[in-house]
Write a protein that holds these residues in place. Sequence first.
Motif, PDB file in Angstrom:
ATOM      1  N   THR A  80       0.841  -1.192   0.000  1.00 30.26           N
ATOM      2  CA  THR A  80       0.000   0.000   0.000  1.00 30.26           C
ATOM      3  C   THR A  80       0.879   1.245   0.000  1.00 30.26           C
ATOM      4  O   THR A  80       2.053   1.194   0.389  1.00 30.26           O
ATOM      5  N   ARG A  81       0.307   2.376  -0.403  1.00 32.71           N
ATOM      6  CA  ARG A  81       1.073   3.629  -0.495  1.00 32.71           C
ATOM      7  C   ARG A  81       0.949   4.476   0.761  1.00 32.71           C
ATOM      8  O   ARG A  81       1.800   5.310   1.057  1.00 32.71           O
ATOM      9  N   GLY A  82      -0.143   4.316   1.507  1.00 29.41           N
ATOM     10  CA  GLY A  82      -0.333   5.138   2.691  1.00 29.41           C
ATOM     11  C   GLY A  82      -0.723   6.561   2.382  1.00 29.41           C
ATOM     12  O   GLY A  82      -0.450   7.464   3.173  1.00 29.41           O
ATOM     13  N   VAL A  83      -1.343   6.803   1.228  1.00 31.58           N
ATOM     14  CA  VAL A  83      -1.796   8.147   0.852  1.00 31.58           C
ATOM     15  C   VAL A  83      -3.242   8.070   0.369  1.00 31.58           C
ATOM     16  O   VAL A  83      -3.743   7.002  -0.012  1.00 31.58           O
ATOM     17  N   GLU A  84      -3.912   9.214   0.400  1.00 29.34           N
ATOM     18  CA  GLU A  84      -5.290   9.351  -0.076  1.00 29.34           C
ATOM     19  C   GLU A  84      -6.191   8.329   0.611  1.00 29.34           C
ATOM     20  O   GLU A  84      -6.288   8.310   1.840  1.00 29.34           O
ATOM     21  N   ASP A  85      -6.841   7.451  -0.155  1.00 31.44           N
ATOM     22  CA  ASP A  85      -7.752   6.471   0.453  1.00 31.44           C
ATOM     23  C   ASP A  85      -7.076   5.116   0.651  1.00 31.44           C
ATOM     24  O   ASP A  85      -7.750   4.115   0.908  1.00 31.44           O
ATOM     25  N   ASP A  86      -5.751   5.072   0.508  1.00 37.21           N
ATOM     26  CA  ASP A  86      -5.004   3.809   0.627  1.00 37.21           C
ATOM     27  C   ASP A  86      -4.158   3.853   1.900  1.00 37.21           C
ATOM     28  O   ASP A  86      -2.938   3.713   1.861  1.00 37.21           O
ATOM     29  N   ILE A  87      -4.824   4.056   3.057  1.00 36.21           N
ATOM     30  CA  ILE A  87      -4.110   4.195   4.326  1.00 36.21           C
ATOM     31  C   ILE A  87      -4.537   3.063   5.264  1.00 36.21           C
ATOM     32  O   ILE A  87      -5.656   3.077   5.782  1.00 36.21           O
ATOM     33  N   PRO A  88      -3.681   2.071   5.485  1.00 35.11           N
ATOM     34  CA  PRO A  88      -4.019   1.004   6.435  1.00 35.11           C
ATOM     35  C   PRO A  88      -4.160   1.556   7.849  1.00 35.11           C
ATOM     36  O   PRO A  88      -3.709   2.685   8.137  1.00 35.11           O
ATOM     37  N   PRO A 188      11.290  -4.211  -7.781  1.00 35.82           N
ATOM     38  CA  PRO A 188      11.526  -2.964  -8.522  1.00 35.82           C
ATOM     39  C   PRO A 188      10.376  -1.966  -8.388  1.00 35.82           C
ATOM     40  O   PRO A 188       9.262  -2.219  -8.829  1.00 35.82           O
ATOM     41  N   VAL A 189      10.650  -0.814  -7.772  1.00 30.13           N
ATOM     42  CA  VAL A 189       9.717   0.306  -7.762  1.00 30.13           C
ATOM     43  C   VAL A 189       9.652   0.870  -9.181  1.00 30.13           C
ATOM     44  O   VAL A 189      10.669   0.917  -9.884  1.00 30.13           O
ATOM     45  N   VAL A 190       8.451   1.309  -9.614  1.00 27.16           N
ATOM     46  CA  VAL A 190       8.274   1.744 -11.004  1.00 27.16           C
ATOM     47  C   VAL A 190       7.726   3.165 -11.056  1.00 27.16           C
ATOM     48  O   VAL A 190       7.292   3.717 -10.047  1.00 27.16           O
ATOM     49  N   TRP A 191       7.757   3.757 -12.248  1.00 30.16           N
ATOM     50  CA  TRP A 191       7.152   5.061 -12.513  1.00 30.16           C
ATOM     51  C   TRP A 191       6.047   4.868 -13.542  1.00 30.16           C
ATOM     52  O   TRP A 191       6.252   4.204 -14.571  1.00 30.16           O
ATOM     53  N   GLN A 192       4.874   5.436 -13.257  1.00 27.03           N
ATOM     54  CA  GLN A 192       3.737   5.337 -14.159  1.00 27.03           C
ATOM     55  C   GLN A 192       3.090   6.720 -14.322  1.00 27.03           C
ATOM     56  O   GLN A 192       3.150   7.550 -13.415  1.00 27.03           O
ATOM     57  N   TRP A 193       2.467   6.913 -15.479  1.00 28.87           N
ATOM     58  CA  TRP A 193       1.907   8.223 -15.782  1.00 28.87           C
ATOM     59  C   TRP A 193       0.698   8.532 -14.903  1.00 28.87           C
ATOM     60  O   TRP A 193      -0.195   7.706 -14.729  1.00 28.87           O
ATOM     61  N   SER A 194       0.702   9.732 -14.312  1.00 30.55           N
ATOM     62  CA  SER A 194      -0.416  10.200 -13.498  1.00 30.55           C
ATOM     63  C   SER A 194      -1.164  11.278 -14.264  1.00 30.55           C
ATOM     64  O   SER A 194      -0.602  12.345 -14.553  1.00 30.55           O
ATOM     65  N   LYS A 195      -2.438  11.009 -14.571  1.00 23.87           N
ATOM     66  CA  LYS A 195      -3.247  12.009 -15.276  1.00 23.87           C
ATOM     67  C   LYS A 195      -3.497  13.222 -14.389  1.00 23.87           C
ATOM     68  O   LYS A 195      -3.619  14.346 -14.888  1.00 23.87           O
ATOM     69  N   VAL A 196      -3.584  12.995 -13.080  1.00 19.20           N
ATOM     70  CA  VAL A 196      -3.860  14.095 -12.160  1.00 19.20           C
ATOM     71  C   VAL A 196      -2.676  15.042 -12.085  1.00 19.20           C
ATOM     72  O   VAL A 196      -2.810  16.266 -12.200  1.00 19.20           O
ATOM     73  N   MET A 197      -1.479  14.505 -11.882  1.00 15.53           N
ATOM     74  CA  MET A 197      -0.287  15.339 -11.714  1.00 15.53           C
ATOM     75  C   MET A 197       0.424  15.645 -13.019  1.00 15.53           C
ATOM     76  O   MET A 197       1.319  16.477 -13.074  1.00 15.53           O
ATOM     77  N   GLN A 198       0.031  14.914 -14.095  1.00 13.34           N
ATOM     78  CA  GLN A 198       0.641  15.112 -15.403  1.00 13.34           C
ATOM     79  C   GLN A 198       2.156  14.898 -15.380  1.00 13.34           C
ATOM     80  O   GLN A 198       2.932  15.637 -15.990  1.00 13.34           O
ATOM     81  N   ILE A 199       2.548  13.881 -14.637  1.00 12.62           N
ATOM     82  CA  ILE A 199       3.952  13.458 -14.612  1.00 12.62           C
ATOM     83  C   ILE A 199       3.982  11.936 -14.472  1.00 12.62           C
ATOM     84  O   ILE A 199       2.967  11.311 -14.118  1.00 12.62           O
ATOM     85  N   ALA A 200       5.150  11.365 -14.734  1.00 14.67           N
ATOM     86  CA  ALA A 200       5.357   9.950 -14.426  1.00 14.67           C
ATOM     87  C   ALA A 200       5.679   9.854 -12.934  1.00 14.67           C
ATOM     88  O   ALA A 200       6.731  10.323 -12.485  1.00 14.67           O
ATOM     89  N   ASP A 201       4.770   9.292 -12.169  1.00 13.32           N
ATOM     90  CA  ASP A 201       4.856   9.284 -10.711  1.00 13.32           C
ATOM     91  C   ASP A 201       5.465   7.976 -10.210  1.00 13.32           C
ATOM     92  O   ASP A 201       5.195   6.901 -10.762  1.00 13.32           O
ATOM     93  N   GLN A 202       6.268   8.097  -9.165  1.00 15.22           N
ATOM     94  CA  GLN A 202       6.847   6.893  -8.560  1.00 15.22           C
ATOM     95  C   GLN A 202       5.746   6.080  -7.894  1.00 15.22           C
ATOM     96  O   GLN A 202       4.959   6.595  -7.097  1.00 15.22           O
ATOM     97  N   ARG A 203       5.706   4.773  -8.189  1.00 14.63           N
ATOM     98  CA  ARG A 203       4.697   3.889  -7.604  1.00 14.63           C
ATOM     99  C   ARG A 203       5.401   2.779  -6.828  1.00 14.63           C
ATOM    100  O   ARG A 203       6.085   1.936  -7.402  1.00 14.63           O
ATOM    101  N   ASP A 204       5.216   2.825  -5.508  1.00 16.02           N
ATOM    102  CA  ASP A 204       5.777   1.758  -4.681  1.00 16.02           C
ATOM    103  C   ASP A 204       4.694   0.805  -4.192  1.00 16.02           C
ATOM    104  O   ASP A 204       4.963  -0.077  -3.367  1.00 16.02           O
TER     105      ASP A 204
END
Length: 247
Positions: A80-88, A188-204
Amino acid sequence: MPRHPYSSLPDSESPAKRNSVDTCSPNALQRPHHIFLILSLVLNIVLLVVPITGHFREKRPVEIYSPAQSAVEYQVVKFTRGVEDDIPIYEQPPSPEVDEAWRQLYAFSETSVSRSEASQMANRTWPILGAPNHYLVALDVFHQLHCLDMVRQRLHPGHDYTRLPMGHIRHCIGAIRQALMCAADISPVVWQWSKVMQIADQRDDILHVCRDYGKIQAWAKNHHAGAFPDVTVYIDDPLNFVSEGTS
């Protein structure tokens, strides 16, 4: 004139042997070449296999015995990322429910193992007085989670938490650091495109191969030592200690 390597045998040989060699078949002529090809193939296989087996021999992990080894199973887990609605619950603001969730992670840390299991461990441990042939251990994952919980509590000074001295917190940070370096997770942590931020965001929030923590918790619960035993009595030879009531 030099004799052909496949010329007939001397006249002293019997007529039958002489006739059998005089008519050399193509298979007979090719036999040395076949032998050479087979030997070359075997040699190439040996030269290929030896480095490979040596490579795997070098990569074999060093194993240190643990009484909980039988509880180890693996599963694929998406972090999980621990941000927004993904907070255990563990990352949520302090509350009785959050505190209890943390306590349950390491609720059965002190466990009891047999003398035979204790004797196989790389490090010696202490016998449990009043429990013949039983010894006290705690899996280090519970110690590490306890330490992380102490750091979490330190981050919320407005709540009724036990105020551990900074020396203890320093110890806990060191324990967590060493545990992370020991495990050295190479997922491997990856980077994927975020439509909200308009950048390739780090996804762990990625897939990992993990030990099944529930199975390890269950092992600890089944081996729980109960109330913390008396460890104030000096014993000269803990592993060969004979508890009262044993022969």
